[in-house]
Design an enzyme around this catalytic site. Structure first.
Site, mmCIF file in Angstrom:
data_model
loop_
_atom_site.group_PDB
_atom_site.id
_atom_site.type_symbol
_atom_site.label_atom_id
_atom_site.label_comp_id
_atom_site.label_asym_id
_atom_site.label_seq_id
_atom_site.Cartn_x
_atom_site.Cartn_y
_atom_site.Cartn_z
ATOM 1 N N ASN A 119 0.971 -1.262 0.264
ATOM 2 C CA ASN A 119 0.067 -0.072 -0.026
ATOM 3 C C ASN A 119 0.933 1.388 0.007
ATOM 4 O OD1 ASN A 119 -2.803 1.276 0.558
ATOM 5 N ND2 ASN A 119 -1.803 2.127 2.097
ATOM 6 N N THR A 145 7.944 10.031 8.779
ATOM 7 C CA THR A 145 7.778 9.847 10.064
ATOM 8 C C THR A 145 9.294 9.903 10.726
ATOM 9 O OG1 THR A 145 7.356 8.308 11.974
ATOM 10 C CG2 THR A 145 7.790 7.247 9.795
ATOM 11 N N SER A 181 10.045 -0.949 12.672
ATOM 12 C CA SER A 181 8.915 -1.747 12.312
ATOM 13 C C SER A 181 8.737 -1.820 10.825
ATOM 14 C CB SER A 181 7.471 -1.248 12.848
ATOM 15 O OG SER A 181 6.964 -0.006 12.201
ATOM 16 N N TYR A 183 6.220 -1.307 9.206
ATOM 17 C CA TYR A 183 5.592 0.275 8.774
ATOM 18 C C TYR A 183 6.556 1.474 8.761
ATOM 19 C CZ TYR A 183 4.256 5.063 9.814
ATOM 20 O OH TYR A 183 3.955 6.270 9.935
ATOM 21 N N HIS A 184 7.503 1.382 9.612
ATOM 22 C CA HIS A 184 8.555 2.541 9.567
ATOM 23 C C HIS A 184 9.596 2.263 8.361
ATOM 24 C CE1 HIS A 184 7.454 3.109 13.717
ATOM 25 N NE2 HIS A 184 7.307 4.426 13.359
ATOM 26 N N LYS A 187 8.189 3.376 5.170
ATOM 27 C CA LYS A 187 8.448 4.988 5.106
ATOM 28 C C LYS A 187 10.004 5.411 4.849
ATOM 29 C CE LYS A 187 4.309 6.798 6.815
ATOM 30 N NZ LYS A 187 3.458 7.854 5.957
ATOM 31 N N ARG A 327 7.531 -4.401 21.866
ATOM 32 C CA ARG A 327 8.216 -3.993 20.831
ATOM 33 C C ARG A 327 9.716 -4.432 20.830
ATOM 34 N NH1 ARG A 327 5.438 1.617 18.917
ATOM 35 N NH2 ARG A 327 3.304 0.768 19.196
HETATM 36 N N1 LIG Z 1 -0.616 10.356 13.643
HETATM 37 C C1 LIG Z 1 0.509 10.548 13.716
HETATM 38 O O1 LIG Z 1 1.071 10.394 14.954
HETATM 39 C C2 LIG Z 1 1.623 10.508 12.811
HETATM 40 C C3 LIG Z 1 2.889 10.506 13.146
HETATM 41 C C4 LIG Z 1 3.729 10.856 12.225
HETATM 42 C C5 LIG Z 1 3.464 10.433 10.629
HETATM 43 N N2 LIG Z 1 2.166 10.202 10.447
HETATM 44 C C6 LIG Z 1 1.736 9.702 9.055
HETATM 45 O O2 LIG Z 1 0.682 10.947 8.609
HETATM 46 C C7 LIG Z 1 0.145 10.210 7.683
HETATM 47 C C8 LIG Z 1 -1.491 10.383 8.478
HETATM 48 O O3 LIG Z 1 -1.538 9.837 9.525
HETATM 49 P P1 LIG Z 1 -2.985 9.875 10.284
HETATM 50 O O4 LIG Z 1 -2.537 9.632 11.716
HETATM 51 O O5 LIG Z 1 -3.924 10.698 9.914
HETATM 52 O O6 LIG Z 1 -3.529 8.276 9.836
HETATM 53 P P2 LIG Z 1 -5.064 7.768 9.335
HETATM 54 O O7 LIG Z 1 -4.853 6.353 9.310
HETATM 55 O O8 LIG Z 1 -6.039 8.192 10.314
HETATM 56 O O9 LIG Z 1 -5.187 8.559 8.077
HETATM 57 C C9 LIG Z 1 -4.591 7.957 6.720
HETATM 58 C C10 LIG Z 1 -5.916 7.929 5.666
HETATM 59 O O10 LIG Z 1 -5.459 7.454 4.578
HETATM 60 C C11 LIG Z 1 -6.066 6.574 3.848
HETATM 61 N N3 LIG Z 1 -5.597 5.467 3.059
HETATM 62 C C12 LIG Z 1 -4.714 4.533 3.448
HETATM 63 N N4 LIG Z 1 -4.523 3.942 2.231
HETATM 64 C C13 LIG Z 1 -5.180 4.437 1.260
HETATM 65 C C14 LIG Z 1 -5.143 4.198 0.039
HETATM 66 N N5 LIG Z 1 -4.583 3.258 -0.501
HETATM 67 N N6 LIG Z 1 -6.034 4.839 -0.822
HETATM 68 C C15 LIG Z 1 -6.708 6.046 -0.213
HETATM 69 N N7 LIG Z 1 -6.592 6.460 0.990
HETATM 70 C C16 LIG Z 1 -5.901 5.485 1.647
HETATM 71 C C17 LIG Z 1 -6.877 5.956 5.274
HETATM 72 O O11 LIG Z 1 -8.249 5.457 5.028
HETATM 73 C C18 LIG Z 1 -6.922 7.111 6.322
HETATM 74 O O12 LIG Z 1 -8.289 7.862 6.225
HETATM 75 C C19 LIG Z 1 0.287 8.853 7.377
HETATM 76 O O13 LIG Z 1 1.042 8.734 6.320
HETATM 77 C C20 LIG Z 1 1.026 8.361 8.634
HETATM 78 O O14 LIG Z 1 1.971 7.580 8.658
HETATM 79 C C21 LIG Z 1 1.188 9.971 11.379
#
Ligand SMILES: NC(=O)c1ccc[n+]([C@@H]2O[C@H](COP(=O)([O-])OP(=O)(O)OC[C@H]3O[C@@H](n4cnc5c(N)ncnc54)[C@H](O)[C@@H]3O)[C@@H](O)[C@H]2O)c1
Length: 390
Positions: A119, A145, A181, A183-184, A187, A327
């Site tokens: 993804n 991140t 991880s 996930y990380h 990124k 972890r």
């Molecule tokens: N929340 C945090 O603390 C944090 C910290 C650092 C980085 N991030 C990064 O920021 C971004 C947003 O994080 P968040 O907390 O809002 O996460 P979230 O999961 O709430 O939002 C991500 C959105 O992307 C959508 N999505 C995922 N795959 C998709 C696809 N293939 N097509 C269309 N939509 C898709 C999901 O449905 C979701 O609504 C992410 O990339 C995350 O890795 C978040």
């Protein structure tokens, strides 16, 4: 005014940024496949605040903020969809949040690891090629991140490259990363692909390294129907948000292991301020700008103590538990992060963690009955080293 596409607009950051940019007069096209809504339910959890459908959200934004938002349902893994989107709307900038963003989710088993990698890497590659083919001047604002760097025993500099001398020979390499991880790591691979696309196609990129975000409030969330999602379970909840829900439910707070793990945090409100500044002050055409987006550094133990203090000031009884660390991470370590770019653009944090957690607990308390249903999904079950849930 800009035209901005936000990929992942239904998420925690995406919805808050949609409201912020629309309120500032920018034209916003929000895109999402609602993946997080379903994946959170897969692990038996849900957003702490009930979420209206995207169409209802758009209507509420019109009613309470008088803004027009376009929402497009679609999957950013779908190459044709992304090309059509960029061709149709011809944006000035694309914000890319649309990734599987839970580290524990990526560690559940091979299927979840593969899903995360496919993804996240596919969505970024689709965006790179769509921008390169249709309009290479579009500014890509990609959310990475801080976790890409891990917890090195040196300062985490705000530079994509660094000079090294190996056996007397000098060269420039990508600033080192050691993720914790799958996930990380996804990124990290995204970052390499974006760096390569910048060199190869001359794309204009802001690569943001952000620490865990906390908070329930932004200036635009003026009504319950405008709330952004808020996750708190062991798979989807980031540490501060999870601790606040634990406090509301009377569960012991769950710092893992010794609790000396340090991270750089930022509030939801300040994350919105930072992202807005970065969009409104894009890099030069063809530039790759790497930004560290954090405000305060704390250990997990310090956060537990701040949440306990805030909850007790509201009359709640809170204990800090002892949880074996599921972890694979250092529990005591050096941590220092360079943050020069955002202040140079005028970034002035408005929130701090100690004060903000009290407001978060106040916002969550009316939802206590709803949260009670999810008590069982707060305790950690995903074990990094076993590579499965226990
Ligand atoms: N929340 C945090 O603390 C944090 C910290 C650092 C980085 N991030 C990064 O920021 C971004 C947003 O994080 P968040 O907390 O809002 O996460 P979230 O999961 O709430 O939002 C991500 C959105 O992307 C959508 N999505 C995922 N795959 C998709 C696809 N293939 N097509 C269309 N939509 C898709 C999901 O449905 C979701 O609504 C992410 O990339 C995350 O890795 C978040």
């Amino acid at each position: 005014m800009m035209k901005v596409i936000i990929l992942g607009a239904d998420g925690y950051l995406g919805w808050a940024l949609t409201l912020r940019l629309a309120k500032r007069g920018h034209e916003v096209i929000g895109v999402d496949n609602l993946y997080t809504r379903n994946a959170v339910k897969e692990v038996g959890s849900d957003s702490a605040f009930p979420l209206p459908d995207p169409e209802e959200r758009v209507t509420a934004a019109k009613k309470y903020l008088d803004v027009n938002i376009t929402f497009v349902k679609g999957d950013v893994k779908d190459t044709d969809f992304v090309f059509e989107l960029i061709r149709k709307y011809k944006p000035d900038a694309v914000v890319h949040f649309a990734e599987q963003r839970s580290a524990p989710y990526s560690m559940i088993d091979v299927n979840h690891a593969n899903y995360t990698l496919i993804n996240n890497l596919t969505s970024t590659m689709n965006l790179i090629y769509a921008v390169k083919e249709i309009d290479p001047t579009i500014h890509i604002l990609k959310m990475g991140t801080m976790g890409e760097f891990g917890t090195p025993n040196y300062d985490i500099l705000e530079t994509p490259y660094i000079n090294v001398n190996i056996n007397g020979k000098e060269d420039t390499i990508v600033f080192p990363r050691w993720a914790g991880s799958w996930y990380h790591w996804s990124k990290v691979y995204d970052t390499y692909n974006l760096l390569y696309a910048n060199k190869l196609f001359g794309l204009t990129i802001t690569d943001i390294h952000q620490g865990p975000v906390y908070g329930t409030r932004t200036e635009e969330i003026v009504h319950e129907s405008l709330r952004t999602r808020f996750d708190f379970d062991e798979v989807w909840g980031t540490v501060v948000n999870r601790f606040c829900v634990e406090a509301v439910l009377g569960l012991p707070l769950t710092p893992y292991g010794k609790g000396g793990q340090k991270r750089g945090f930022i509030s939801l409100e300040d994350s919105m301020q930072a992202l807005t500044l970065l969009l409104e002050h894009p890099p030069k055409q063809g530039e790759y700008r790497q930004v560290n987006q954090i405000h305060e550094i704390y250990s997990v133990r310090e956060i537990a103590e701040m949440v306990k203090d805030a909850a007790e000031s509201l009359g709640l009884h809170v204990e800090i538990g002892n949880v074996p660390n599921p972890r694979f991470e250092k529990e005591e370590h050096y941590y220092n992060v360079e943050t020069k770019i955002l202040p140079s653009l005028g970034f002035k944090p408005k929130k701090n963690l100690r004060e903000e957690v009290k407001g978060m607990i106040e916002d969550l308390l009316p939802y206590k009955n709803r949260l009670e249903k999810f008590k069982d999904v707060v305790w950690p079950k995903t074990d990094w080293r076993k590579g499965r849930r226990v």
